[in-house]
Design a protein around this motif. Structure first.
Motif, PDB file in Angstrom:
ATOM      1  N   ASP A  10     -14.876 -18.252 -14.137  1.00 58.82           N
ATOM      2  CA  ASP A  10     -14.165 -17.593 -13.031  1.00 58.82           C
ATOM      3  C   ASP A  10     -13.857 -18.557 -11.895  1.00 58.82           C
ATOM      4  N   LEU A  11     -13.967 -19.862 -12.139  1.00 58.44           N
ATOM      5  CA  LEU A  11     -13.824 -20.853 -11.066  1.00 58.44           C
ATOM      6  C   LEU A  11     -12.510 -20.691 -10.306  1.00 58.44           C
ATOM      7  N   PHE A  12     -11.397 -20.562 -11.015  1.00 54.03           N
ATOM      8  CA  PHE A  12     -10.102 -20.494 -10.332  1.00 54.03           C
ATOM      9  C   PHE A  12      -9.921 -19.165  -9.593  1.00 54.03           C
ATOM     10  N   ARG A  13     -10.512 -18.095 -10.119  1.00 52.96           N
ATOM     11  CA  ARG A  13     -10.448 -16.806  -9.410  1.00 52.96           C
ATOM     12  C   ARG A  13     -11.261 -16.886  -8.121  1.00 52.96           C
ATOM     13  N   VAL A  14     -12.444 -17.504  -8.208  1.00 51.07           N
ATOM     14  CA  VAL A  14     -13.274 -17.660  -7.013  1.00 51.07           C
ATOM     15  C   VAL A  14     -12.574 -18.565  -6.005  1.00 51.07           C
ATOM     16  N   ILE A  50     -14.607 -25.316  -1.001  1.00 54.60           N
ATOM     17  CA  ILE A  50     -15.630 -26.199  -1.570  1.00 54.60           C
ATOM     18  C   ILE A  50     -16.939 -25.439  -1.768  1.00 54.60           C
ATOM     19  N   GLY A  51     -17.317 -24.664  -0.769  1.00 54.75           N
ATOM     20  CA  GLY A  51     -18.551 -23.892  -0.876  1.00 54.75           C
ATOM     21  C   GLY A  51     -18.518 -22.884  -2.002  1.00 54.75           C
ATOM     22  N   GLY A  52     -17.341 -22.339  -2.292  1.00 51.16           N
ATOM     23  CA  GLY A  52     -17.231 -21.350  -3.351  1.00 51.16           C
ATOM     24  C   GLY A  52     -17.277 -21.936  -4.751  1.00 51.16           C
ATOM     25  N   ILE A  53     -16.670 -23.115  -4.944  1.00 47.57           N
ATOM     26  CA  ILE A  53     -16.579 -23.656  -6.308  1.00 47.57           C
ATOM     27  C   ILE A  53     -17.747 -24.574  -6.669  1.00 47.57           C
ATOM     28  N   ALA A  56     -20.053 -19.336   1.993  1.00 49.98           N
ATOM     29  CA  ALA A  56     -19.386 -19.178   0.696  1.00 49.98           C
ATOM     30  C   ALA A  56     -20.333 -19.548  -0.446  1.00 49.98           C
ATOM     31  N   ALA A  57     -21.065 -20.658  -0.280  1.00 51.78           N
ATOM     32  CA  ALA A  57     -21.968 -21.111  -1.335  1.00 51.78           C
ATOM     33  C   ALA A  57     -23.081 -20.106  -1.590  1.00 51.78           C
ATOM     34  N   THR A  58     -23.642 -19.550  -0.524  1.00 46.73           N
ATOM     35  CA  THR A  58     -24.717 -18.569  -0.665  1.00 46.73           C
ATOM     36  C   THR A  58     -24.221 -17.323  -1.377  1.00 46.73           C
ATOM     37  N   THR A  59     -23.027 -16.868  -1.019  1.00 46.93           N
ATOM     38  CA  THR A  59     -22.464 -15.667  -1.651  1.00 46.93           C
ATOM     39  C   THR A  59     -22.220 -15.887  -3.138  1.00 46.93           C
ATOM     40  N   VAL A  60     -21.624 -17.023  -3.492  1.00 43.95           N
ATOM     41  CA  VAL A  60     -21.300 -17.290  -4.900  1.00 43.95           C
ATOM     42  C   VAL A  60     -22.571 -17.574  -5.710  1.00 43.95           C
ATOM     43  N   PRO A 103     -21.144 -24.219  -6.478  1.00 48.01           N
ATOM     44  CA  PRO A 103     -22.170 -23.616  -7.332  1.00 48.01           C
ATOM     45  C   PRO A 103     -21.691 -23.383  -8.768  1.00 48.01           C
ATOM     46  N   LEU A 104     -20.419 -23.026  -8.934  1.00 49.93           N
ATOM     47  CA  LEU A 104     -19.872 -22.810 -10.276  1.00 49.93           C
ATOM     48  C   LEU A 104     -19.804 -24.123 -11.038  1.00 49.93           C
ATOM     49  N   ALA A 105     -19.399 -25.187 -10.354  1.00 50.43           N
ATOM     50  CA  ALA A 105     -19.356 -26.492 -11.000  1.00 50.43           C
ATOM     51  C   ALA A 105     -20.758 -26.939 -11.399  1.00 50.43           C
ATOM     52  N   ALA A 106     -21.744 -26.653 -10.548  1.00 45.89           N
ATOM     53  CA  ALA A 106     -23.129 -27.009 -10.873  1.00 45.89           C
ATOM     54  C   ALA A 106     -23.613 -26.276 -12.107  1.00 45.89           C
ATOM     55  N   ARG A 107     -23.327 -24.982 -12.174  1.00 44.99           N
ATOM     56  CA  ARG A 107     -23.737 -24.214 -13.351  1.00 44.99           C
ATOM     57  C   ARG A 107     -23.046 -24.737 -14.612  1.00 44.99           C
ATOM     58  N   ALA A 108     -21.786 -25.148 -14.497  1.00 43.15           N
ATOM     59  CA  ALA A 108     -21.039 -25.640 -15.662  1.00 43.15           C
ATOM     60  C   ALA A 108     -21.654 -26.910 -16.235  1.00 43.15           C
ATOM     61  N   ILE A 109     -22.239 -27.757 -15.369  1.00 39.01           N
ATOM     62  CA  ILE A 109     -22.865 -28.999 -15.858  1.00 39.01           C
ATOM     63  C   ILE A 109     -24.383 -28.839 -15.982  1.00 39.01           C
ATOM     64  N   ARG A 110     -24.836 -27.571 -15.961  1.00 39.52           N
ATOM     65  CA  ARG A 110     -26.254 -27.232 -16.192  1.00 39.52           C
ATOM     66  C   ARG A 110     -27.184 -27.833 -15.137  1.00 39.52           C
ATOM     67  N   VAL A 111     -26.750 -27.736 -13.889  1.00 35.05           N
ATOM     68  CA  VAL A 111     -27.570 -28.139 -12.749  1.00 35.05           C
ATOM     69  C   VAL A 111     -27.825 -26.894 -11.911  1.00 35.05           C
ATOM     70  N   ASP A 112     -28.996 -26.822 -11.292  1.00 36.92           N
ATOM     71  CA  ASP A 112     -29.333 -25.684 -10.449  1.00 36.92           C
ATOM     72  C   ASP A 112     -28.298 -25.545  -9.330  1.00 36.92           C
ATOM     73  N   PRO A 113     -27.562 -24.402  -9.257  1.00 34.60           N
ATOM     74  CA  PRO A 113     -26.541 -24.235  -8.216  1.00 34.60           C
ATOM     75  C   PRO A 113     -27.098 -24.378  -6.805  1.00 34.60           C
TER      76      PRO A 113
END
Length: 452
Positions: free
Chosen positions: A354-358, A407-410, A337-341, A412-422
């Motif tokens: 798109d966090l909740f959609r993902v 967890i794997g899906g959200i 999931a993490a790799t795909t997202v 990377p999105l959470a990382a991008r939101a706090i400006r960390v490399d996903p």
């Protein structure tokens, strides 16, 4: 490069190592002669930095510059530190401003002032201006050397401008069209200019321009340039005034470096600055050891969970047999999931909004994967052991796959939101997290179903 060419380079690298060790520099020079620039670049990447510096000195000046410009930023940085000061200054003055900034980003900060002092005032101003932009912005990767035209100029006048800038312009195949205030109002291609009459106005031929702001993330701008198939992307400041261009080859280089970093960090290592074979052992160790220590500390969560449920394990030891299966399945599901997202983030297909959609999609994907695997686990465990053991395994697989995919899906999105490399938040941390939570789920389900 074809397999045959790679084989030739590998053989040449072995020969050159032997000749250098024997002190036969004329022989090494002769071995370099039949190789083209791409093959010499590959050769330099395969050699130790000491041998690479010797090979570089054996190249003719014009060929040496071509090779240097084609090297990766990391290899350039190592090569510069291995060469003499006079050689460094000559190289630094010859390469383009954007390549200078790439190089300075790979060198110790104390080296930059020394190299900048060796430039002409104009070249120093161009390079220093780019260094003033944020580290990962497109301003540090653009070229400040470009040709522009004006809407009221004719094709003939524009062609005269192009001929006068051939010596220093980064590209002439796409020209930004600017007004009197240097604001971009469009672009025009060399193809359109050649197909038009000399008296045609640029305003009648130009097309709408795609732009990137100078402080925009370099990877995002490069991705847009390649997605639209642009030969050159104009870079503007906040007032939409032209400050540089990003060419398609520089965009490809940015994306190649970014994808290499993501691939490395998803595997729990720091990206290598040079090719694997020419990277010193101590640097390989350093690139891996920090992540291993971090993950080892994180793995203590798993130990704590096992310790907390040791009574449950003691009452029914067969449960211990399925621990590797369950935590391995959960980790793999989360990593998928993490790799795909993460990939979708890089392509701009999803954003943190798109966090909740993902999450909704990954909950369903994980649940259906869990149903398929859980049904198989229920049947196999039930036949080999007992059906109530099969029920525990089946229900756990459903729950673990659902949680892991979510967890794997959200993450990377959470990382991008706090400006960390996903990529940093992906596979290694997800595996550690899912191992601990999977065990908790497993033992809670076992206690509920088995009544222990």
């Amino acid at each position: 490069m074809t397999p045959t060419q790679l084989q030739n380079v590998s053989e040449a690298a072995d020969d050159i190592r032997r000749l250098i060790a024997q002190g036969d520099l004329p022989g090494a020079s002769a071995a370099l002669t039949p190789l083209g620039v791409p093959e010499v670049v590959e050769l330099v990447d395969r050699l130790s930095i000491e041998d690479a510096a010797i090979v570089y000195r054996l190249l003719a000046k014009s060929r040496a510059l071509e090779v240097f410009e084609a090297l990766s930023p990391g290899t350039r940085g190592d090569l510069v530190q291995a060469l003499r000061n006079v050689e460094i200054a000559a190289l630094f003055a010859e390469i383009d401003p954007d390549d200078r900034v790439w190089l300075l980003d790979e060198l110790p900060a104390s080296v930059a002032p020394q190299l900048l002092r060796g430039l002409t005032r104009q070249e120093r101003d161009l390079t220093s201006g780019m260094l003033g932009y944020p580290q990962d912005s497109i301003g540090r990767r653009m070229s400040p050397e470009f040709v522009t035209t004006h809407p009221r100029l004719t094709v003939a006048e524009t062609m005269t401008r192009i001929r006068g800038a051939l010596a220093h312009a980064e590209t002439i195949y796409t020209l930004p069209v600017t007004d009197g205030g240097r604001r971009v109002v469009g672009v025009i291609s060399l193809r359109d200019l050649l197909a038009a009459s000399d008296d045609d106005l640029v305003a009648d031929l130009m097309s709408q321009a795609h732009l990137a702001e100078v402080t925009e993330d370099a990877e995002a701008a490069a991705r847009r340039a390649t997605d639209y198939g642009l030969l050159a992307l104009p870079i503007v400041d906040r007032e939409q005034r032209l400050v540089g261009i990003l060419t398609i080859d520089d965009a490809a280089r940015i994306l190649k470096q970014a994808e290499s970093e993501d691939a490395a960090r998803q595997g729990g290592v720091e990206p290598l600055r040079r090719s694997y074979l020419s990277t010193p052992i101590r640097r390989l160790v350093r690139s891996r050891v920090v992540w291993l220590l971090v993950l080892a500390v994180g793995a203590t969560l798993t130990v704590q969970v096992l310790d907390a449920f040791q009574t449950t394990l003691a009452q029914l030891t067969v449960l211990a047999l399925f621990v590797p299966l369950l935590i391995g399945t959960g980790g793999n599901t989360g990593n998928q999931a993490a790799t795909t997202v993460t990939r979708s983030l890089a392509l701009g297909e999803v954003t943190p909004r798109d966090l909740f959609r993902v999450l909704a999609r990954e909950v369903r994907v994980g649940f259906f994967l869990g149903l398929l695997l859980g049904a198989l686990g229920f049947v196999l465990a039930g036949l080999v052991y007992q059906w109530h053991i099969g029920a525990v395994i089946g229900l756990t697989l459903v729950a673990v796959c659902t949680v892991a995919a979510s967890i794997g899906g959200i993450m990377p999105l959470a990382a991008r939101a706090i400006r960390v490399d996903p990529a940093v938040f992906s596979n290694p941390f997800i595996t550690t997290f899912v191992d601990a939570t999977g065990l908790i789920i497993y033992f809670l389900i076992a206690k509920a179903v088995l009544g222990i």
